[in-house]
Design an enzyme around this catalytic site. Structure first.
Site, PDB file in Angstrom:
ATOM      1  N   ILE A 152     -62.268-102.022 -22.550  1.00  0.00           N
ATOM      2  CA  ILE A 152     -61.413-101.167 -23.382  1.00  0.00           C
ATOM      3  C   ILE A 152     -61.744-101.465 -24.837  1.00  0.00           C
ATOM      4  O   ILE A 152     -61.640-102.610 -25.272  1.00  0.00           O
ATOM      5  CB  ILE A 152     -59.918-101.424 -23.102  1.00  0.00           C
ATOM      6  CG1 ILE A 152     -59.635-101.342 -21.598  1.00  0.00           C
ATOM      7  CG2 ILE A 152     -59.059-100.430 -23.875  1.00  0.00           C
ATOM      8  CD1 ILE A 152     -59.995-100.021 -20.965  1.00  0.00           C
ATOM      9  N   ASP A 164     -61.828-116.449 -17.799  1.00  0.00           N
ATOM     10  CA  ASP A 164     -62.964-116.101 -16.941  1.00  0.00           C
ATOM     11  C   ASP A 164     -63.928-117.284 -16.827  1.00  0.00           C
ATOM     12  O   ASP A 164     -64.449-117.582 -15.733  1.00  0.00           O
ATOM     13  CB  ASP A 164     -63.726-114.899 -17.522  1.00  0.00           C
ATOM     14  CG  ASP A 164     -62.883-113.644 -17.566  1.00  0.00           C
ATOM     15  OD1 ASP A 164     -62.035-113.472 -16.675  1.00  0.00           O
ATOM     16  OD2 ASP A 164     -63.099-112.835 -18.486  1.00  0.00           O
ATOM     17  N   THR A 175     -66.341-108.743 -17.423  1.00  0.00           N
ATOM     18  CA  THR A 175     -65.671-107.474 -17.137  1.00  0.00           C
ATOM     19  C   THR A 175     -66.494-106.357 -17.774  1.00  0.00           C
ATOM     20  O   THR A 175     -66.705-106.344 -18.986  1.00  0.00           O
ATOM     21  CB  THR A 175     -64.243-107.464 -17.729  1.00  0.00           C
ATOM     22  OG1 THR A 175     -63.490-108.521 -17.125  1.00  0.00           O
ATOM     23  CG2 THR A 175     -63.561-106.134 -17.473  1.00  0.00           C
ATOM     24  N   CYS A 211     -29.849 -59.060 -51.709  1.00  0.00           N
ATOM     25  CA  CYS A 211     -30.744 -57.904 -51.541  1.00  0.00           C
ATOM     26  C   CYS A 211     -31.292 -57.782 -50.127  1.00  0.00           C
ATOM     27  O   CYS A 211     -31.887 -56.757 -49.774  1.00  0.00           O
ATOM     28  CB  CYS A 211     -31.893 -57.953 -52.557  1.00  0.00           C
ATOM     29  SG  CYS A 211     -32.751 -59.530 -52.603  1.00  0.00           S
ATOM     30  N   ASN A 236     -52.696-104.388 -20.566  1.00  0.00           N
ATOM     31  CA  ASN A 236     -52.293-105.791 -20.421  1.00  0.00           C
ATOM     32  C   ASN A 236     -53.421-106.729 -20.848  1.00  0.00           C
ATOM     33  O   ASN A 236     -53.833-107.638 -20.131  1.00  0.00           O
ATOM     34  CB  ASN A 236     -51.883-106.090 -18.975  1.00  0.00           C
ATOM     35  CG  ASN A 236     -51.161-107.427 -18.854  1.00  0.00           C
ATOM     36  OD1 ASN A 236     -50.523-107.895 -19.804  1.00  0.00           O
ATOM     37  ND2 ASN A 236     -51.250-108.044 -17.690  1.00  0.00           N
ATOM     38  N   ILE A 237     -53.932-106.497 -22.052  1.00  0.00           N
ATOM     39  CA  ILE A 237     -54.994-107.328 -22.612  1.00  0.00           C
ATOM     40  C   ILE A 237     -54.564-107.790 -23.999  1.00  0.00           C
ATOM     41  O   ILE A 237     -53.603-107.269 -24.571  1.00  0.00           O
ATOM     42  CB  ILE A 237     -56.337-106.568 -22.702  1.00  0.00           C
ATOM     43  CG1 ILE A 237     -56.157-105.242 -23.484  1.00  0.00           C
ATOM     44  CG2 ILE A 237     -56.903-106.303 -21.321  1.00  0.00           C
ATOM     45  CD1 ILE A 237     -57.425-104.432 -23.627  1.00  0.00           C
TER      46      ILE A 237
END
Length: 501
Positions: A452, A431, A448, A132, A471-472
């Site tokens: 993050i 540290d 630090t 259709c 890089n953690i």
């Protein structure tokens, strides 16, 4: 209630040319001068309005049948795709949909404006061939007059109020709140404040389903609560409909937010019948009465912190103070245009061209506004695997004490927190070893400070991505106020992934 008026009574006054109509801006002074009781007797209608970017906007379109007919599987208007999962030649064009050839500089909002302006647009469609609907594709020029229906249906408009935005980070951010300069460089805000209809009727006594409104020049209706309707937080919204064929393009303007995308500035006017003293009092609200939180968009989370609470009066002054710094403010919406709409609606009511309607159902006054649940099918959230009993230290502690704690607890990381548990730094066993070798004594001298972090609702794969990027080997887990609620390590994640194969 003594002295109460009805919508029917006010409409009879409109028909006789005896109605008293004022804008919401004018009502502020009236209520202040003569009080709500007398104002309720003298004023019949208060006109409210908003004009600003309303992303949750769009238009339902019916194109009519081509010859031979086509069942549209995909459709584009000036290369902006519309949604076709409705029927053969029906589509919904969203304001924020970007163009496929011009990107975020052009989108659905532009097409809507061009249609309202009577301009030609290119309709291109691909079909799903059936017995259709044998046609495979079509491309033709159309105008608003060629379309059968062009119904504005905006799922979320006219926020009762909206947050203001700022940016504490060191980078410029490009958001739906506009360009946010670094280090609290500016504050942007949106909303009409004292002109806003929902701010003038916070109990929804006159605004509800079936309320007749002025929508971009057409006479439309409120058809329900808007999406993200959150009245308990003072952020109620409206879902509205109108007729694009009757709209004035002056009040449907495309907006391009730099490096973010397209939106549509929509003009809405809402009349509030002054039924009694309570309504009169609520329509006397001023910019100085409406509080707005300034949110820090520099925090990449759904639960961004509130920097400060201010009023629309302060925002409209052009400057606010944040942490002792004078910060310029800028509006994404236009108070001038909102006032113009309120004046136009006032004139239409006074001239008998616009009558009021009684809502058939009120808007809900209580509605739980829930964020999207985070239940990844394969990976858990950070909150599911984090260590909740976190060993922390304060900045003034001695390195010797912290070293002893690292050994006793057999851990390699200690978040450093203030008196309220908010993170201010982090130290590692490396540290500490370096500090001992260098003869340093206090934790604050070696920690630090640029930490993050991650939130409990974020995914484990996001935690791993963040660790790899910086890089953690661990992330303190914090809440919306930056308080430490847990810690997650690379070992924790590795163990989860190992168990899941």
């Amino acid at each position: 209630m003594p002295g109460r008026k009805s919508v029917d009574e006010i409409n009879r006054r409109i028909e006789r040319g005896e109605v008293c109509v004022v804008t919401a801006e004018e009502m502020v002074e009236i209520v202040e001068d003569i009080g709500p009781e007398r104002a309720a007797k003298e004023v019949d209608v208060v006109t409210c309005a908003t004009f600003g970017p309303m992303c949750s906007s769009g238009v339902f379109l019916n194109f009519g049948h081509s010859d031979p007919p086509i069942k549209m599987r995909r459709v584009w208007l000036n290369e902006v795709e519309a949604y076709t999962g409705i029927a053969a030649v029906d589509a919904y064009l969203g304001a924020t949909q970007p163009s496929e050839d011009r990107g975020i500089e052009y989108g659905g909002a532009h097409v809507i404006h061009e249609l309202a302006s009577g301009e030609e647009v290119v309709l291109r469609a691909e079909g799903s061939v059936t017995d259709c609907y044998p046609r495979e594709s079509v491309e033709t020029l159309i105008t608003i007059d060629d379309i059968n229906q062009a119904v504005i249906v905006n799922p979320r408009n006219s926020y009762q109020r909206y947050v203001a935005a700022t940016n504490s980070s060191e980078e410029t951010l490009y958001t739906y709140m506009g360009k946010l300069l670094p280090e609290y460089g500016n504050v942007t805000y949106c909303g009409a404040g004292q002109l806003n209809p929902l701010a003038n009727d916070p109990e929804f006594r006159t605004i509800g389903i079936g309320t007749r409104i002025w929508l971009a020049g057409s006479h439309g209706y409120i058809i329900g609560e808007g999406t993200q309707h959150d009245p308990s937080s003072g952020m109620a919204t409206l879902m509205v409909r109108g007729d694009l064929k009757e709209a004035d393009p002056e009040y449907l303007r495309p907006v391009v937010l730099e490096k973010y995308g397209v939106s549509l500035a929509v003009g809405i006017g809402v009349p509030i019948p002054v039924l009694d003293e309570r309504v009169a009092a609520s329509t006397g609200v001023s910019d100085a009465d409406i509080e707005v939180p300034i949110i820090d968009y520099g925090i990449p989370s759904r639960d961004r912190p509130v920097v400060k609470r201010v009023t629309y009066e302060e925002l409209r002054s052009g400057r606010v103070e944040i942490e002792g710094k004078t910060v310029r403010t800028g509006a994404l919406s236009s108070y001038k245009m909102a006032l113009e709409i309120a004046e136009r609606l006032k004139e239409e009511i006074e001239e008998g061209e616009f009558t009021l309607t009684q809502p058939v159902e009120p808007l809900p006054r209580e509605r739980e506004f829930r964020p999207m649940p985070y239940r990844p099918p394969s990976l858990p959230r950070v909150g599911d695997i984090m260590t909740e009993s976190v060993v922390t230290a304060s900045p003034d502690e001695s390195i010797e004490d912290v070293a002893r704690r690292l050994i006793e607890k057999e851990i390699n990381h200690i978040p450093v927190v203030d008196e309220e548990g908010r993170i201010v730094g982090i130290v590692t066993s490396w540290d500490i070893a370096a500090a001992v070798a260098e003869g340093k004594r206090r934790l604050k001298d070696i920690m630090t400070e640029d930490v993050i972090t991650i939130r409990p609702h974020e995914s484990v794969d996001e935690a791993l991505r963040r660790m790899n990027e910086h890089n953690i080997s661990c992330l303190p887990v914090v809440d919306g106020e930056n308080r430490v609620v847990g810690i997650v390590t690379r070992t924790d994640i590795t163990e989860v992934l190992r168990r899941r194969g």
